[in-house]
Write a protein that holds these residues in place. Structure first.
Motif, short mmCIF file in Angstrom:
data_model
loop_
_atom_site.label_atom_id
_atom_site.label_comp_id
_atom_site.label_asym_id
_atom_site.label_seq_id
_atom_site.Cartn_x
_atom_site.Cartn_y
_atom_site.Cartn_z
N ASP A 1 68.07 58.95 109.24
CA ASP A 1 67.07 58.22 108.46
C ASP A 1 65.83 59.06 108.17
N GLU A 2 65.94 60.37 108.35
CA GLU A 2 64.83 61.29 108.10
C GLU A 2 65.26 62.39 107.15
N SER A 3 64.27 63.00 106.49
CA SER A 3 64.53 64.17 105.67
C SER A 3 63.57 65.27 106.09
N CYS A 4 63.89 66.50 105.74
CA CYS A 4 63.07 67.64 106.12
C CYS A 4 62.05 67.93 105.03
N ASN A 5 60.77 67.88 105.39
CA ASN A 5 59.71 68.29 104.48
C ASN A 5 59.65 69.81 104.59
N THR A 6 60.10 70.51 103.57
CA THR A 6 60.22 71.97 103.66
C THR A 6 58.87 72.68 103.59
N SER A 7 57.79 71.98 103.25
CA SER A 7 56.46 72.59 103.29
C SER A 7 55.91 72.62 104.70
N SER A 8 55.99 71.46 105.38
CA SER A 8 55.45 71.37 106.74
C SER A 8 56.52 71.63 107.80
N ARG A 9 57.78 71.77 107.35
CA ARG A 9 58.90 72.02 108.27
C ARG A 9 59.01 70.95 109.34
N THR A 10 58.75 69.69 108.95
CA THR A 10 58.84 68.57 109.88
C THR A 10 59.78 67.52 109.33
N CYS A 11 60.41 66.78 110.25
CA CYS A 11 61.27 65.66 109.87
C CYS A 11 60.40 64.45 109.58
N GLN A 12 60.65 63.78 108.46
CA GLN A 12 59.86 62.61 108.07
C GLN A 12 60.80 61.48 107.69
N ASP A 13 60.36 60.25 107.91
CA ASP A 13 61.17 59.09 107.56
C ASP A 13 61.48 59.09 106.07
N LYS A 14 62.72 58.72 105.74
CA LYS A 14 63.11 58.58 104.34
C LYS A 14 62.55 57.26 103.82
N GLU A 15 62.03 57.26 102.61
CA GLU A 15 61.55 56.03 102.00
C GLU A 15 62.73 55.13 101.66
N CYS A 16 63.84 55.75 101.30
CA CYS A 16 65.04 54.99 100.95
C CYS A 16 66.28 55.83 101.23
N ILE A 17 67.40 55.13 101.33
CA ILE A 17 68.69 55.81 101.50
C ILE A 17 69.63 55.41 100.37
N GLU A 18 69.54 54.15 99.97
CA GLU A 18 70.36 53.61 98.87
C GLU A 18 69.43 52.94 97.86
N ASP A 19 69.95 52.66 96.67
CA ASP A 19 69.16 52.01 95.63
C ASP A 19 68.62 50.66 96.07
N TYR A 20 69.38 49.92 96.89
CA TYR A 20 68.93 48.58 97.30
C TYR A 20 67.72 48.64 98.25
N ASP A 21 67.35 49.82 98.72
CA ASP A 21 66.14 49.96 99.54
C ASP A 21 64.88 49.96 98.67
N CYS A 22 65.06 50.08 97.36
CA CYS A 22 63.93 50.18 96.42
C CYS A 22 63.69 48.86 95.71
N ASP A 23 62.54 48.74 95.08
CA ASP A 23 62.20 47.54 94.31
C ASP A 23 63.05 47.48 93.05
N SER A 24 63.03 46.31 92.41
CA SER A 24 63.74 46.11 91.15
C SER A 24 63.19 47.09 90.11
N GLY A 25 64.06 47.72 89.34
CA GLY A 25 63.65 48.68 88.33
C GLY A 25 63.50 50.09 88.88
N GLN A 26 63.87 50.29 90.15
CA GLN A 26 63.79 51.60 90.77
C GLN A 26 65.16 52.01 91.33
N TYR A 27 65.30 53.29 91.57
CA TYR A 27 66.50 53.81 92.22
C TYR A 27 66.06 54.77 93.32
N CYS A 28 66.97 55.09 94.23
CA CYS A 28 66.66 56.01 95.33
C CYS A 28 67.04 57.42 94.91
#
Length: 124
Positions: free
Chosen positions: A84-111
């Motif tokens: 559930d994390e992705s690598c921020n390649t600037s700070s070289r740290t693992c950060q929580d993903k805002e979304c994994i699938e489209d249904y994690d986003c609001d209507s009119g958005q995609y992941c």
């Protein structure tokens, strides 16, 4: 003349405090420097680490371009983080993903699965 020597002594004391009393401290295989320092093998003294490229740091570190200091590296790519994390390649740290699938986003958005962020549909 006494004021001059007092000034020199005070300057040396302030520099010692600013340098954490370890700048130029002796080091070898048993005596170690702090993490932000390195042991110069010729002089056997500790000096503050300054870097310009990642290769000047330890394997588990990267060179922070703004501070010119070696920093601890958590990751270089997403698969080095939890699912559930992705690598921020600037700070070289693992950060929580805002979304994994489209249904994690609001209507009119995609992941956006490279950024792991919700994006407005139609913005590519």
């Amino acid at each position: 003349m006494a004021k001059y020597f007092l000034f020199l002594w005070m300057s040396a004391a302030v520099m010692s405090i600013l340098l954490d009393h370890t700048y130029g401290k002796e080091c070898d295989g048993t005596k170690k420097c702090y993490d932000y320092q390195y042991c110069d093998q010729d002089s056997k003294k500790c000096f503050i680490k300054v870097c310009y490229v990642d290769e000047e740091c330890e394997y588990s570190e990267y060179c922070d371009k703004s501070s010119r200091k070696c920093q601890k590296r958590e990751c270089d790519k997403d698969d080095e983080c939890y699912a559930d994390e992705s690598c921020n390649t600037s700070s070289r740290t693992c950060q929580d993903k805002e979304c994994i699938e489209d249904y994690d986003c609001d209507s009119g958005q995609y992941c956006h699965t490279r950024l792991w962020k919700c994006q407005e549909k139609g913005s590519f």
